[in-house]
Enzyme design. Structure first.
Site, PDB file in Angstrom:
ATOM      1  CB  ILE A 122      -0.831  -0.161   1.359  1.00 36.54           C
ATOM      2  CG1 ILE A 122      -1.601  -1.416   0.790  1.00 36.54           C
ATOM      3  CG2 ILE A 122      -1.794   1.407   0.798  1.00 36.54           C
ATOM      4  CD1 ILE A 122      -2.891  -1.701   0.376  1.00 36.54           C
ATOM      5  CG  HIS A 147       1.878 -11.430   7.177  1.00 36.16           C
ATOM      6  ND1 HIS A 147       2.152 -11.620   5.734  1.00 36.16           N
ATOM      7  CD2 HIS A 147       3.086 -12.688   7.530  1.00 36.16           C
ATOM      8  CE1 HIS A 147       3.353 -12.678   5.650  1.00 36.16           C
ATOM      9  NE2 HIS A 147       3.999 -13.517   6.891  1.00 36.16           N
TER      10      HIS A 147
END
Ligand code: GAR
EC number: 2.1.2.2
Length: 192
Positions: free
Chosen positions: A93, A109
């Protein structure tokens, strides 16, 4: 009702688990958009079946990453999105979205961060021979899988495990942990 966008790039099992879990548990949020940077990804079929609106484009259609993220941001602002959940979104991002949504972008994650960041968290943990790995839900910052941790769950590595069997257990864990992390955020933060 708080409005959420989910970003995904691939299979979309976490996307589906989030959409169905939010409905099942009657969380006070509404998933108003799937953002997908891979116009052939399987997650798009899941979104169609679940009646979630889609914004999809390849970054190659834009002059640069800033233009790509500006197009996404315009869409998010039009829909009044207050929180972004990354679910297998395989792109870093950039500042455009980070500045518009400070501490309002969350990622999942497949490892126990800060161990094994990056694209291959499951394979890297398996190759390292650790006895346990896991899943992390965390806020996104400018680094790679480095923002403040919201929630973690341990997944033991069994002696007979292969990458495939370990991946399956990690994905099962992801599907409940992401919802638990979202509930925690909703309970502790006042979001739009
Ligand atoms: C998930 O395991 C997610 O944790 C991982 O991609 C997979 C997507 O699966 N994300 C990362 O590795 C981010 N660094 P899905 O498309 O079936 O949800």
């Amino acid at each position: 009702m708080k409005k959420i966008a989910i970003f995904a790039s691939g299979n979309g099992s976490n996307f589906q688990a989030l959409v169905e879990g939010i409905q099942r548990q009657k969380l006070a949020v509404q998933v108003v958009l799937l953002v997908c940077d891979q116009p052939q990804a399987h997650v798009l079929q899941r979104a169609q079946q679940l009646n979630i609106p889609i914004w999809t484009a390849s970054i190659k259609q834009f002059t640069d990453k800033t233009a790509f993220e500006t197009a996404i941001l315009t869409e998010l602002q039009q829909l009044d999105v207050g929180l972004v959940l990354l679910a297998g979104y395989m792109r870093i991002i950039g500042p455009t979205l980070l500045q518009a949504y400070p501490q309002r972008i969350i990622n999942i994650h497949p490892a126990l961060l800060p161990q094994f960041p990056g694209r291959h968290g499951i394979e890297d943990a398996f190759a390292a021979g650790v006895e346990q790995t896991g899943v992390t839900v965390h806020y996104v910052d400018a680094g790679i899988d480095s923002g403040p941790i919201i929630q973690q769950a341990v997944v033991p590595v069994q002696p007979q495990d292969t990458v495939a069997s370990l991946s399956a257990r990690i994905h099962q864990t992801e599907h409940w942990l992401y919802l638990a992390g979202l509930e925690k955020v909703l309970a502790t933060r006042s979001l739009k």
